[in-house]
Design a protein around this motif. Structure first.
Motif, short mmCIF file in Angstrom:
data_model
loop_
_atom_site.label_atom_id
_atom_site.label_comp_id
_atom_site.label_asym_id
_atom_site.label_seq_id
_atom_site.Cartn_x
_atom_site.Cartn_y
_atom_site.Cartn_z
N PHE A 1 0.86 -1.19 0.00
CA PHE A 1 0.00 0.00 0.00
C PHE A 1 0.89 1.22 0.00
O PHE A 1 2.03 1.16 0.48
N SER A 2 0.33 2.33 -0.46
CA SER A 2 1.10 3.56 -0.29
C SER A 2 0.87 4.06 1.13
O SER A 2 -0.18 3.80 1.72
N ALA A 3 1.86 4.77 1.67
CA ALA A 3 1.77 5.21 3.06
C ALA A 3 0.57 6.13 3.25
O ALA A 3 -0.14 6.06 4.26
N SER A 4 0.29 7.00 2.27
CA SER A 4 -0.82 7.95 2.44
C SER A 4 -2.15 7.21 2.45
O SER A 4 -3.06 7.54 3.22
N HIS A 5 -2.28 6.17 1.60
CA HIS A 5 -3.50 5.38 1.56
C HIS A 5 -3.74 4.71 2.91
O HIS A 5 -4.84 4.77 3.47
N TYR A 6 -2.67 4.13 3.44
CA TYR A 6 -2.76 3.45 4.74
C TYR A 6 -3.19 4.43 5.83
O TYR A 6 -4.07 4.15 6.63
N MET A 7 -2.58 5.61 5.85
CA MET A 7 -2.88 6.57 6.90
C MET A 7 -4.29 7.13 6.78
O MET A 7 -4.97 7.37 7.78
N GLU A 8 -4.75 7.30 5.54
CA GLU A 8 -6.14 7.75 5.37
C GLU A 8 -7.11 6.74 5.96
O GLU A 8 -8.07 7.10 6.64
N GLN A 9 -6.83 5.47 5.66
CA GLN A 9 -7.69 4.40 6.18
C GLN A 9 -7.67 4.41 7.71
O GLN A 9 -8.70 4.26 8.37
N THR A 10 -6.46 4.60 8.27
CA THR A 10 -6.33 4.65 9.74
C THR A 10 -7.14 5.81 10.32
O THR A 10 -7.86 5.65 11.31
N GLN A 11 -7.02 6.95 9.66
CA GLN A 11 -7.73 8.14 10.14
C GLN A 11 -9.24 7.90 10.15
O GLN A 11 -9.94 8.25 11.10
#
Lengths: 378, 259
Positions: A295-305
């Motif tokens: 995954f891209s880091a930004s995609h992962y973090m969006e999902q986390t958010q």
């Protein structure tokens, strides 16, 4: 010459009992048969007629304390049945040893009066253990109320030192453990989520589990092993050296001076450490997400958010961590201050502080989950 | 001397005191008093309860019965621990010194001053240095208790006991664990302090030599009744005590009675 086994001859003449002891009456040989013969005799009808009992030791026999113990036991049973014990024909040395022992037993006047009988023993013992702990808890609260009034003996420096000891110095181990926890959860979860082709939900799984549960729990367990144990050991050794006594005789409140800064320190630091552990755990999950699952880091973090949209998730974890911190601090200090006064008691105090705080942490955690789900807070 | 003055002079008064742990009394029915400026020795065989009595007198262990008055104020009134201002009239030298091992010795002496006085930091520092000089520890101020020898630790403990200018000093086995020379030096120090600072002493000891040197009054505990066997000047007790156990203890002969 071989030694003859210890032997006991019992013979009754009228109301006098003659006992002759021969052979090897030492601790190397066993006088088991003689004890049996002695006890058997008192089971027979002859026994009732005896009024006095004479012991003789044959000249060629050898003896040590095992003979003395036998005679003492015999004497005890004779005295109980109101039979005269006649040691006149025993060697002077043996008679002296017998009297030496009996003089000692007269001095045992001091006795313990603790009621260990009757019904509900289990509950009595349980209450006698729990009551002092709750008293300690109450005293701590009283000490806390003295703080804002300005009557406390606590020194600000001690609080800062406690904060540093359990907070800043604990960062490396907390970093390692929470990073690996996040990492492991991501690995384990990814295998399951792959089956449903729902890989991106790994971000939800890691972040929610970390924030709700694992962050607070891992920090609390590290605290119990690290800080709680060090409180117990520190206060326990202070008690051992009479340092606690010398504080008390200066009129310094031990609660204010020693317990309050430590427990307050851990109480302040656990939620901060938990927040830190949450972040590091999420980073651990991110590492797996980015490097293994692409995954891209930004995609992962969006999902986390998105997963952590509800702030309650974070608050509940932090709330739990405050309670865990309180439990660890109070148990550590309580066990330290109540350690016994020798070095093995100190070890026991440290062990039991760790065991008790981990047990209480797990019990509290389970109770919180039950209460939260009952009131629909999940 | 009038009766009032006589009462006034009694700094410590103990009435019908029973001491012990939980429900297990160790000493029964103790009655004695200590006059201002006196040095009282508490003697007795090992395990007779000397240390337990001391614990009750300094406010560490609630007595099972009876009263202890310090300066005509009851030490154990009410359900709480003794009040701090009464405890500040007492200084205690523990057997091993009992210094706070996480602080150096000047901080050990300063801590009570920081807690209970409103003096400035420099004043406290000066006072602490002065107390350490009284016991001959000038130059060692910044050492930690673990870096000191046994005798120095006791002297540092003594300086700390003196920190709040108490009226009464308690000693728990002052010469235990010291070589004869250090023990004698400590005794000399005690006598010098007694003369210069006008202090009252209570000493627990079974070192006969130091008892004869420093004590001018003594009580002897123990026996079959677990109470005071005899009291008086130790030297005259050694010769004229009515109790054979006391006499044999003080003269070191065991011919009278085997215990």
């Amino acid at each position: 010459m071989d030694k003859i086994h210890s032997q006991l001859f019992i013979e009754r003449k009228g109301d006098i009992l003659n006992c002759e002891l021969i052979g090897d009456w030492t601790i190397k040989g066993s006088a088991k048969d003689c004890y049996k013969a002695w006890n058997d005799f008192w089971g027979t009808q002859d026994a009732a007629k005896v009024k006095s009992c004479t012991f003789t030791l044959r000249d060629d026999s050898s003896w040590d304390s095992s003979l003395v113990v036998f005679l003492l036991q015999a004497k005890k049973s004779l005295v109980k049945n109101d039979i005269l014990f006649d040691d006149a024909s025993l060697p002077k040395k043996v008679a002296n040893l017998l009297n030496f022992r009996s003089m000692q037993s007269l001095n045992l006047r001091r006795e313990n009066h603790i009621d260990t009988s009757g019904k509900f023993l289990f509950f009595k013992v349980l209450c006698s253990r729990l009551f002092p702990f709750f008293t300690f808890w109450g005293k701590w609260l009283m000490s806390l109320t003295r703080l804002p009034v300005g009557k406390s003996h606590m020194r600000a420096g001690d609080l800062l030192k406690a904060c540093r000891d359990c907070g800043a110095l604990g960062l490396p181990i907390i970093t390692l453990i929470s990073f690996l926890t996040g990492l492991t959860m991501a690995f384990v979860g990814s295998v399951q989520l792959q089956k449903f082709n729902a890989m991106i939900y790994i971000a939800d799984l890691v972040s929610l589990a970390m924030v709700r549960e694992m962050g607070a729990l891992m920090v609390a367990i590290v605290m119990a092993g690290r800080t709680g144990a060090s409180f117990a050991a520190e206060l326990g050794s202070m008690k051992l050296n009479e340092e606690i006594d010398s504080l008390r005789t200066f009129g310094v409140s031990v609660m204010d001076f020693l317990v309050l800064p430590r427990v307050l320190g851990i109480l302040i630091m656990t939620p901060l450490l938990t927040l830190y552990a949450d972040v590091i755990g999420i980073v651990g999950g991110l590492t797996v997400g980015v490097y293994i699952m692409d995954f891209s880091a930004s995609h992962y973090m969006e999902q986390t958010q998105a997963a952590l949209d509800d702030m309650w998730e974070i608050y509940s974890g932090l709330f739990k961590s405050v309670v865990f911190g309180l439990v660890v601090g109070l148990v550590g200090c309580y066990k330290g201050l109540n350690a016994g006064s020798n070095s093995s008691d100190l070890g026991k105090a440290v062990t039991s502080s760790v065991v008790l705080s981990i047990t209480l942490i797990v019990i509290c955690d389970a109770s919180f989950e039950a209460v939260f789900s009952y009131f629909g807070l999940r | 001397m009038s009766v009032d003055q006589e009462i006034e002079r009694k700094l410590i008064k103990v009435e019908n005191l029973d001491v012990g742990y939980f429900h297990r009394p160790i000493l029964f029915d103790l009655n004695f008093s200590v006059t201002r400026g006196q040095c009282l020795a508490i003697m007795g065989a090992s395990g007779c309860g000397k240390s337990t009595l001391l614990k009750s007198m300094v406010g560490l262990l609630r007595p099972l019965n009876g009263k202890i008055y310090i300066n005509n104020k009851s030490l154990w009134s009410g359900y709480n621990d003794p009040p701090a201002n009464l405890l500040h009239e007492l200084g205690i030298l523990y057997q091993g010194g009992a210094l706070w091992s996480s602080m150096n010795i000047v901080d050990n002496v300063s801590l009570p001053l920081q807690m209970f006085t409103s003096l400035s930091i420099t004043e406290i520092r000066e006072l602490a240095h002065y107390k350490l000089s009284l016991v001959g520890l000038t130059g060692y101020e910044h050492l930690y208790p673990s870096e000191l020898s046994g005798g120095m630790r006791k002297r540092a403990g003594l300086a700390r006991a003196l920190s709040l200018d108490p009226k009464i000093l308690f000693f728990d086995e002052p010469s235990a664990g010291l070589d004869p020379l250090s023990a004698r030096k400590l005794d000399e120090l005690i006598i010098r302090l007694k003369e210069t600072l006008d202090l009252t002493f209570v000493v627990i000891s079974h070192e006969l030599e130091s008892i004869f040197t420093i004590a001018d009054d003594a009580i002897f505990l123990g026996g079959d009744h677990f109470t005071i066997l005899d009291r008086g000047n130790p030297k005259s007790l050694a010769e004229n005590s009515m109790n054979p156990e006391v006499r044999s203890f003080l003269c070191r002969n065991s011919s009278t009675k085997m215990i």
